[in-house]
Design an enzyme around this catalytic site. Structure first.
Site, PDB file in Angstrom:
ATOM      1  N   ARG A  70      20.695  31.665  37.716  1.00  0.00           N
ATOM      2  CA  ARG A  70      21.997  31.556  37.066  1.00  0.00           C
ATOM      3  C   ARG A  70      22.851  30.542  37.821  1.00  0.00           C
ATOM      4  NH1 ARG A  70      24.674  35.364  38.139  1.00  0.00           N
ATOM      5  NH2 ARG A  70      23.287  36.754  39.256  1.00  0.00           N
ATOM      6  N   TYR A 198      16.836  28.868  31.895  1.00  0.00           N
ATOM      7  CA  TYR A 198      16.652  30.054  32.750  1.00  0.00           C
ATOM      8  C   TYR A 198      17.222  31.312  32.076  1.00  0.00           C
ATOM      9  CZ  TYR A 198      17.203  33.594  36.208  1.00  0.00           C
ATOM     10  OH  TYR A 198      17.155  34.800  36.831  1.00  0.00           O
ATOM     11  N   LYS A 207      23.005  38.613  29.950  1.00  0.00           N
ATOM     12  CA  LYS A 207      24.237  38.573  30.742  1.00  0.00           C
ATOM     13  C   LYS A 207      25.430  38.108  29.887  1.00  0.00           C
ATOM     14  CE  LYS A 207      22.000  39.611  34.492  1.00  0.00           C
ATOM     15  NZ  LYS A 207      22.126  40.962  35.063  1.00  0.00           N
ATOM     16  N   HIS A 227      26.820  46.494  34.813  1.00  0.00           N
ATOM     17  CA  HIS A 227      25.600  45.940  35.412  1.00  0.00           C
ATOM     18  C   HIS A 227      24.897  47.065  36.166  1.00  0.00           C
ATOM     19  CE1 HIS A 227      23.826  42.624  38.257  1.00  0.00           C
ATOM     20  NE2 HIS A 227      23.013  42.891  37.266  1.00  0.00           N
ATOM     21  N   SER A 249      22.623  41.563  41.886  1.00  0.00           N
ATOM     22  CA  SER A 249      21.313  41.054  41.498  1.00  0.00           C
ATOM     23  C   SER A 249      20.345  41.073  42.683  1.00  0.00           C
ATOM     24  CB  SER A 249      21.448  39.613  41.015  1.00  0.00           C
ATOM     25  OG  SER A 249      22.440  39.542  40.032  1.00  0.00           O
ATOM     26  N   ALA A 250      19.098  41.417  42.371  1.00  0.00           N
ATOM     27  CA  ALA A 250      18.013  41.390  43.368  1.00  0.00           C
ATOM     28  C   ALA A 250      18.266  42.312  44.561  1.00  0.00           C
ATOM     29  CB  ALA A 250      17.731  39.954  43.820  1.00  0.00           C
ATOM     30  N   CYS A 251      18.852  43.487  44.301  1.00  0.00           N
ATOM     31  CA  CYS A 251      19.027  44.508  45.348  1.00  0.00           C
ATOM     32  C   CYS A 251      18.188  45.746  45.048  1.00  0.00           C
ATOM     33  CB  CYS A 251      20.485  44.927  45.470  1.00  0.00           C
ATOM     34  SG  CYS A 251      21.506  43.748  46.337  1.00  0.00           S
ATOM     35  N   ASP A 278      18.945  47.229  34.194  1.00  0.00           N
ATOM     36  CA  ASP A 278      19.917  46.163  34.497  1.00  0.00           C
ATOM     37  C   ASP A 278      21.291  46.373  33.861  1.00  0.00           C
ATOM     38  OD1 ASP A 278      20.446  43.684  35.813  1.00  0.00           O
ATOM     39  OD2 ASP A 278      20.307  42.637  33.897  1.00  0.00           O
ATOM     40  N   ARG A 366      10.205  35.464  37.818  1.00  0.00           N
ATOM     41  CA  ARG A 366      10.487  36.636  36.976  1.00  0.00           C
ATOM     42  C   ARG A 366       9.286  37.035  36.133  1.00  0.00           C
ATOM     43  NH1 ARG A 366      16.004  38.810  37.115  1.00  0.00           N
ATOM     44  NH2 ARG A 366      16.970  37.527  38.705  1.00  0.00           N
TER      45      ARG A 366
END
Ligand code: OXD
Ligand code: MN
Length: 594
Positions: A70, A198, A207, A227, A249-251, A278, A366
């Site tokens: 993003r 992307y 999103k 989110h 994101s990505a946690c 998500d 991804r």
């Protein structure tokens, strides 16, 4: 005429004229349509077939190396009043934004097909679901939208019935980072995205619609677009509680949503059910509880790190009918990323793997896959009424200060806890990785309006008759003096969920501290874990000096939203500070009289 809805036909015709597309294709979502799209993309090289024996119907897509995440600096919320977008968003005046981006769209689809993608976010018959139409020139986007949303004829029928939909216009353009914009016009329920393929920039249902535009709609209509993952936890008595959890994101949202209980828990009858990984839309029900749906139909997850020991459910669902983006490939033609056994042969750019070039898979590589392929996916996720939420969890990557878990004192304090969340940045967005930034409710990149108004909207749910979930904060990422994570994470996180749900059911006590209620060390199950008592004490430690500094910073952060920040939230922050000060004074060594 392609649809019963004149306004939709008119928009498609105008767009085809503006973009000068060669042809227009209305997507139905049929198997034949998808097969034809795949065949075309295999021929053009946009898709690469993976090993058909080990991974039937799985494909690799390599994006342009300049287009892998993003782009928050190129993402705009274009409201008539700048203040309505708030300091949390980049803003552009709507007329200027339309002019700028329409100039880019002019003629951009010459020689290309314009795909019309009708989609529904949420189960097709759920009242809280909302529909949209994405126009795109990317067949990759069409294939991904088919996995991620309810796409095609059924969605179009609902759109025609309702007469209302979010308009999303997308073109990959020339994939030139200098001609890339992701524009949102919440007042017009419109998105215009140019120059990126992307996921987060191009799959407009995700999103752009389900968070930025939906958060705006949710505020007007009295619901929440968040989110958050949604997970069901079934205890040995057969009762299931649903938990909604927000992490940046990505946690590890996907891992938590698909958690496999540790061995002792499994044999005792604990089960975990996946609803979503998500996004969560929630609305108060007639019973006063919050009821939630997952607006998505698939997972667009981070591949690296997905492995048998971190997320076996995810690994199992990726063996067929999946799209991989920017992963490596092994010598057998199977997808490969860091965390998997074996060796890569090619990296994400298709070069022979050489460690000197960095990891084989891009850190934000991804997978896209239908939720129905996940073994823990529950039918409840398809229910039109959604699932009732018992607990809301906020969390971030905090190497120090923030304990493993604490419970907010009440809803308003919980809103402060969510608003003041912080985390280290990750590879899901371009920019430096590992920098601590505040990310209120994990919505910093996704809230389509002023955070001050958003906090007020959250507070507004606390009204007579409401039976709101308890709010918790977790931190799986606290590190010890040796720089190592103190908590094992992954499946073991169920131990923390167990404590939270015991709190929800009123079956366990808590230790009151200035920052909230913490578990007594003995109340967090560590059976079967090698876990020295001092480690648990470190994980649950509340350092008052550190928290005073944190509370002051939170105050400054809230002040940054000016007059839009509700007084009630300022008052919560002041009370937090006062509680810390009282506790610090009480903890001072007493000086003997005399
Ligand atoms: C995502 C993100 O892709 O949060 O889910 O970046
Ligand atoms: Mn996300």
């Amino acid at each position: 005429m392609a649809s019963q809805l004149a306004s939709l036909n008119q928009w498609v015709e105008e767009t085809a004229r503006l973009t000068q597309a060669d042809s227009v294709h209305w997507c139905t979502g049929s198997e034949d349509e998808l097969a034809a799209l795949r065949a075309g993309m295999l021929e053009s090289g946009e898709l690469i077939a993976l090993n058909a024996e080990t991974h039937p119907n799985c494909f690799l897509h390599r994006s342009n190396p300049n287009d892998v995440a993003r782009v928050e600096h190129l993402t705009f919320v274009c409201t008539a009043e700048r203040e309505d977008a708030g300091p949390n968003n980049h803003w552009m005046a709507p007329a200027e934004a339309h002019a700028k981006v329409d100039g880019l769209f002019a003629g951009c689809m010459k020689g290309r097909t314009l795909y019309v993608v009708p989609y529904c976010m949420g189960p097709i018959d759920a009242p809280l679901s909302r529909c949209g139409v994405e126009i795109t020139d990317s067949p990759y986007v069409v294939l991904n939208m088919q996995l991620m949303t309810r796409m095609g004829s059924a969605a179009l029928a609902r759109i025609e019935r309702e007469g209302r939909f979010v308009k999303g216009l997308h073109s990959i353009g020339e994939l030139d980072p200098d001609r890339r914009f992701i524009m949102h016009f919440p007042e017009e329920l419109t998105i215009k995205s140019f120059g990126s393929g992307y996921g987060g920039n191009a799959l407009l249902g995700k999103k752009c619609h389900a968070l930025r535009i939906a958060s705006w709609q949710a505020r007007q209509e009295g619901w929440l677009a968040e989110h958050m993952l949604i997970v069901g936890v079934e205890n040995p008595r057969g009762e299931t509680h649903y938990v909604a959890a927000a992490f940046p994101s990505a946690c590890g949202k996907t891992n938590l949503a698909m958690l496999i209980p540790p061995e002792g828990y499994r044999s005792n009858g604990w089960k975990v059910w996946t609803v979503g990984d998500d996004i969560c839309w929630m609305q108060p029900g007639k019973d006063g509880r919050l009821w939630a749906i997952n607006p998505e139909a698939g997972f667009f997850g981070v591949a690296p790190g997905t492995a048998a020991n971190t997320n076996p459910n995810a690994l199992d669902m990726l063996g067929r009918d999946a799209i991989f983006t920017n992963v490596g490939v092994n010598a057998d033609g199977q997808p490969w990323w860091e965390g998997l056994p074996g060796e890569p042969a090619l990296d994400w750019q298709g070069r022979p793997y050489d460690p000197a070039n960095g990891p084989a898979a891009h850190p934000n590589a991804r997978f896209t896959v239908s939720a129905k392929q996940c073994a823990s996916y529950t039918d409840a996720a398809e229910s039109a009424s959604g699932v009732p939420i018992s607990a809301i969890v906020f969390g971030g990557r905090r190497p120090s200060l923030v304990p493993l878990v604490f419970e907010a004192r009440d809803w308003a304090h919980g809103v402060l806890v969510g608003a003041s969340m912080g985390s280290e940045t990750t590879a899901a967005a371009t920019g430096a990785v590992g920098v601590m930034r505040r990310d209120s409710m994990a919505m910093k990149p996704f809230c389509g309006y002023n955070f001050g108004d958003y906090f007020a909207h959250w507070l507004s749910f606390d009204k007579p008759g409401a039976k709101l979930p308890k709010i918790f904060h977790v931190n799986w990422f606290r590190k010890g003096a040796d720089g190592k994570f103190l908590w094992p994470g992954f499946g073991e996180n169920l131990r923390v969920l167990e404590w939270m749900l015991a709190r929800v059911e009123g079956r366990v006590g808590a230790v009151e501290t200035p920052i909230g209620m913490l578990p007594a060390t003995a109340d967090l199950g560590t059976q079967g874990l090698e876990f020295p008592a001092h480690r648990m004490r470190e994980l649950l430690e509340v350092d008052l000096d550190g928290w005073r500094a944190e509370a002051v910073q939170i105050g400054e952060y809230l002040a940054g939203f000016g007059a839009r920040t509700p007084e009630r939230l300022h008052a919560e922050q002041k009370q937090l500070l006062a509680r810390i000060d009282r506790a610090s004074t009480a903890a001072l060594p007493r000086v003997a009289n005399g």
